[in-house]
Design an enzyme around this catalytic site. Structure first.
Site, mmCIF file in Angstrom:
data_model
loop_
_atom_site.group_PDB
_atom_site.id
_atom_site.type_symbol
_atom_site.label_atom_id
_atom_site.label_comp_id
_atom_site.label_asym_id
_atom_site.label_seq_id
_atom_site.Cartn_x
_atom_site.Cartn_y
_atom_site.Cartn_z
ATOM 1 N N CYS A 1 6.717 32.041 84.932
ATOM 2 C CA CYS A 1 6.272 31.574 83.624
ATOM 3 C C CYS A 1 5.774 32.709 82.739
ATOM 4 O O CYS A 1 5.659 32.543 81.525
ATOM 5 C CB CYS A 1 5.171 30.516 83.785
ATOM 6 S SG CYS A 1 3.732 31.103 84.696
ATOM 7 N N ASN A 2 5.478 33.869 83.326
ATOM 8 C CA ASN A 2 4.984 34.962 82.477
ATOM 9 C C ASN A 2 5.670 36.298 82.742
ATOM 10 O O ASN A 2 5.127 37.334 82.392
ATOM 11 C CB ASN A 2 3.462 35.118 82.611
ATOM 12 C CG ASN A 2 3.016 35.264 84.047
ATOM 13 O OD1 ASN A 2 3.754 35.756 84.891
ATOM 14 N ND2 ASN A 2 1.798 34.838 84.327
ATOM 15 N N ARG A 3 6.871 36.264 83.346
ATOM 16 C CA ARG A 3 7.628 37.507 83.508
ATOM 17 C C ARG A 3 9.105 37.203 83.738
ATOM 18 O O ARG A 3 9.453 36.165 84.319
ATOM 19 C CB ARG A 3 7.083 38.367 84.646
ATOM 20 C CG ARG A 3 7.434 37.930 86.041
ATOM 21 C CD ARG A 3 6.917 38.898 87.090
ATOM 22 N NE ARG A 3 5.467 38.953 87.048
ATOM 23 C CZ ARG A 3 4.771 39.994 86.596
ATOM 24 N NH1 ARG A 3 5.396 41.068 86.178
ATOM 25 N NH2 ARG A 3 3.452 39.961 86.580
ATOM 26 N N HIS B 1 5.780 48.964 91.169
ATOM 27 C CA HIS B 1 5.631 47.797 90.287
ATOM 28 C C HIS B 1 5.783 46.493 91.063
ATOM 29 O O HIS B 1 4.933 45.594 90.949
ATOM 30 C CB HIS B 1 6.663 47.860 89.165
ATOM 31 C CG HIS B 1 6.661 46.648 88.289
ATOM 32 N ND1 HIS B 1 5.671 46.377 87.377
ATOM 33 C CD2 HIS B 1 7.527 45.595 88.225
ATOM 34 C CE1 HIS B 1 5.922 45.230 86.770
ATOM 35 N NE2 HIS B 1 7.030 44.734 87.266
ATOM 36 N N SER C 1 -0.555 39.958 87.739
ATOM 37 C CA SER C 1 -0.514 38.559 87.323
ATOM 38 C C SER C 1 -1.456 38.309 86.159
ATOM 39 O O SER C 1 -2.396 39.071 85.908
ATOM 40 C CB SER C 1 -0.910 37.641 88.492
ATOM 41 O OG SER C 1 0.034 37.708 89.529
ATOM 42 N N GLY D 1 -1.992 34.024 94.374
ATOM 43 C CA GLY D 1 -1.037 34.193 95.455
ATOM 44 C C GLY D 1 0.277 33.481 95.264
ATOM 45 O O GLY D 1 1.183 33.637 96.074
ATOM 46 N N GLN D 2 0.416 32.719 94.190
ATOM 47 C CA GLN D 2 1.636 31.946 93.992
ATOM 48 C C GLN D 2 2.861 32.845 93.794
ATOM 49 O O GLN D 2 3.984 32.463 94.106
ATOM 50 C CB GLN D 2 1.480 31.029 92.786
ATOM 51 C CG GLN D 2 2.632 30.051 92.615
ATOM 52 C CD GLN D 2 2.477 29.208 91.373
ATOM 53 O OE1 GLN D 2 1.510 29.361 90.639
ATOM 54 N NE2 GLN D 2 3.420 28.328 91.131
ATOM 55 N N ALA E 1 8.413 18.041 89.079
ATOM 56 C CA ALA E 1 8.213 17.989 90.532
ATOM 57 C C ALA E 1 8.633 19.290 91.192
ATOM 58 O O ALA E 1 8.940 19.304 92.388
ATOM 59 C CB ALA E 1 8.993 16.805 91.129
ATOM 60 N N MET F 1 5.537 24.590 90.742
ATOM 61 C CA MET F 1 4.293 24.660 89.984
ATOM 62 C C MET F 1 3.665 23.279 89.833
ATOM 63 O O MET F 1 2.452 23.106 89.984
ATOM 64 C CB MET F 1 4.552 25.279 88.612
ATOM 65 C CG MET F 1 3.298 25.500 87.782
ATOM 66 S SD MET F 1 2.333 26.917 88.313
ATOM 67 C CE MET F 1 3.245 28.243 87.548
#
Length: 568
Positions: A50-52, A99, A109, A115-116, A193, A196
């Site tokens: 969601c952010n990379r 990286h 993160s 840890g996800q 579902a 996340m």
């Protein structure tokens, strides 16, 4: 071949760009296929969260690889290359390894230490393995990244530095209150579902919500998640599944809703949320007084010369042109530097000091160029408004929210305009980024950085040593061929040699060859593992006149084995 990563994340790009550049599952698969089909790349893996969005590849040319990977990202994300390029970062060789290991440990993160990301890295590797786009390098890299991430979480307190994005989001919804207390007894709606959404549902269940309704486009997946929640040993939550078209009705019953789907459009619009709040409160969900956007303020009328607020002004007000503010540029045309300084002090609210001109200081005629420029500006532009600081806008308190929304999707599932609705609290990726920027970092982060540095060095040494392995294998194969050829010559010279003696001679010759090769091959592996040791493979091939095709065939065989390896 060399490791290259090109990507963008919450650290390099605004949420609006990340949202537009997000890749669905089909787009990721097509990107992998097109990358390995491109000339500079032999292997590829995509890490999209969601952010990379990051594209990893094994390339033979750095500049051509950067250009090709950047172009492919732009093509498959739908964001033009010119717009995307300023937000891209590039890491090469050891920096690329560093990286990914940092990402795996949660250091990169949005919420440090979560840890996800480990599950997302594992999914990324499995996807590349299924498509056979991950060879020896990327298999080794991603599997080692998973081990480094697990080591960081087991050996340090990095988990205390942050939580999962879901936990952090629920804490933001609780607005400082204990999230367990805040969630207890509430009715929750989970839209989606996937991994996340499943994590969000499990977190809500452990927090003590009374009911969880799961909505998903594939109803069977929603049923499966609801069943898992209902049968959990650590919760007694009531869970049930509904189809997606039931979301509007279920939203009217819910206290909190979490959405994380792969939809390309909005799942919840501002109008639908406003209607839900109005139906619950009986009052229109008008825009709240305190909103994110800067309030528009009407331009204040310009004061006329001689107004009450102009006492003590150092200007001769009778000379100020009608319609001009005494704060504007036109008013100061013709001032000398000393008077101009006094006027500035008066305009700023300070006391006007009648200070005599310093000895040797130029007179008004020396200020003619500055004063003339000010006058010319006023004459050209016309009426120049004053530049006073706007009056503070009253902060109208928002009513207590009756509906809490957490949007973890990228692109967003919930209309950002919901932020402006009274009676609703929306937390999305953008607001999570703002909140996490000030989150304290645990001391364990420094320890994890040390682990990453050590693991990068070890991985580099192992890769350099592995790089020479095909040459060593080719050398030993050549030695075996020499032994076989010489034994064949012996058979021709001594045709009556019995099998027992022949076997003994063969074993003796092999032992001699092995002993002669042992020390140089062990030493060359040690030397090759050191920084700058890549040249030892070339030296070995030159000294023993090894066939390049034999070495290459060993490398291809090893790479083929790695590409067909199952998920870690």
């Amino acid at each position: 071949m060399s490791l290259l990563v090109v990507g963008l994340s919450h650290r390099s790009a605004p949420v609006s760009v990340l949202e537009r550049a997000s890749l669905g599952e089909d787009a990721q698969l097509k990107l992998l296929q097109d990358t390995v089909a491109a000339e500079p790349a032999a292997e590829a893996a995509v890490l999209a969260t969601c952010n990379r969005i990051e594209l990893y590849a094994d390339v033979d040319k750095f500049h051509a690889g950067v250009a090709e990977l950047s172009t492919l990202l732009a093509q498959h994300s739908g964001v033009g290359l010119e717009e995307l390029t300023p937000h891209l970062y590039v890491h090469y060789e050891d920096r690329a390894v560093h990286h990914l290991f940092s990402v795996a440990c949660g250091l990169d993160s949005m919420v440090v230490g979560e840890g996800q990301i480990l599950g997302q890295i594992k999914d990324s590797l499995a996807r590349a393995q299924d498509l056979h786009t991950a060879g020896r390098l990327l298999n080794d890299l991603f599997q080692q990244a998973l081990r480094v991430g697990k080591r960081a979480h087991s050996e340090t307190g990095i988990d205390r530095a942050g939580q999962s994005l879901v936990t952090f989001g629920l804490e933001q919804l609780a607005a400082g209150a204990d999230s367990q207390t805040w969630a207890r007894g509430k009715k929750a709606l989970v839209i989606g579902a996937g991994s996340m959404s499943s994590l969000a549902a499990a977190t809500l269940a452990r927090a003590g919500v009374a009911e969880i309704v799961v909505a998903n486009r594939t109803f069977e997946r929603a049923e499966r998640l609801a069943q898992i929640l209902s049968e959990g040993d650590d919760t007694d939550v009531l869970a049930r599944a509904v189809p997606m078209d039931a979301v509007p009705f279920e939203l009217t019953r819910a206290d909190v809703a979490v959405s994380c789907t792969g939809a390309t459009g909005l799942v919840l619009t501002a109008d639908s949320v406003a209607g839900t709040v109005e139906g619950r409160t009986g009052a229109p969900a008008a825009e709240a007084g305190a909103v994110r956007d800067e309030p528009e303020t009407a331009a204040a009328p310009l004061p006329s010369p001689g107004a009450a607020g102009d006492e003590n002004c150092p200007l001769d007000l009778s000379t100020v042109p009608t319609g001009f503010s005494v704060m504007g540029e036109a008013a100061v045309a013709g001032m000398d530097a000393a008077t101009l300084e006094q006027h500035g002090a008066w305009a700023a609210g300070g006391a006007v000091v009648d200070r005599p001109r310093e000895a040797g200081r130029p007179g008004p005629e020396a200020d003619a160029e500055l004063i003339g420029a000010l006058a010319a500006t006023a004459a050209t532009v016309g009426r120049i408004p004053e530049r006073r600081r706007p009056e503070p806008v009253a902060d109208v308190p928002r009513p207590e929210p009756v509906l809490f929304l957490l949007d973890l999707a990228m692109p967003r599932d919930i209309d950002a305009a919901v932020h402006r609705l009274a009676g609703v609290r929306l937390v999305d990726i953008e607001s999570l980024a703002d909140a996490s920027a000030d989150a304290p970092m645990a001391a364990d982060v420094d320890t994890v950085r040390g682990i990453v540095a050590d693991e990068v060095a070890a991985f580099g040494a192992a890769q350099r040593a592995a790089h020479i392995t095909p040459t060593v294998v080719a050398l030993r194969s050549m030695a075996a061929e020499v032994v076989a050829a010489e034994m064949a010559r012996l058979d021709g010279r001594l045709p009556g040699l019995d099998g027992k003696h022949r076997a003994e001679i063969t074993q003796t010759v092999k032992r001699v060859v092995d002993k002669l090769l042992h020390a140089p091959t062990v030493r060359v592996k040690q030397l090759a593992a050191e920084p700058g040791g890549a040249g030892y493979a070339d030296a070995l091939r030159t000294l023993f006149d090894l066939d390049q095709e034999t070495v290459a065939s060993v490398s291809r065989a090893e790479n083929s084995t790695e590409k067909n390896r199952g998920p870690a």
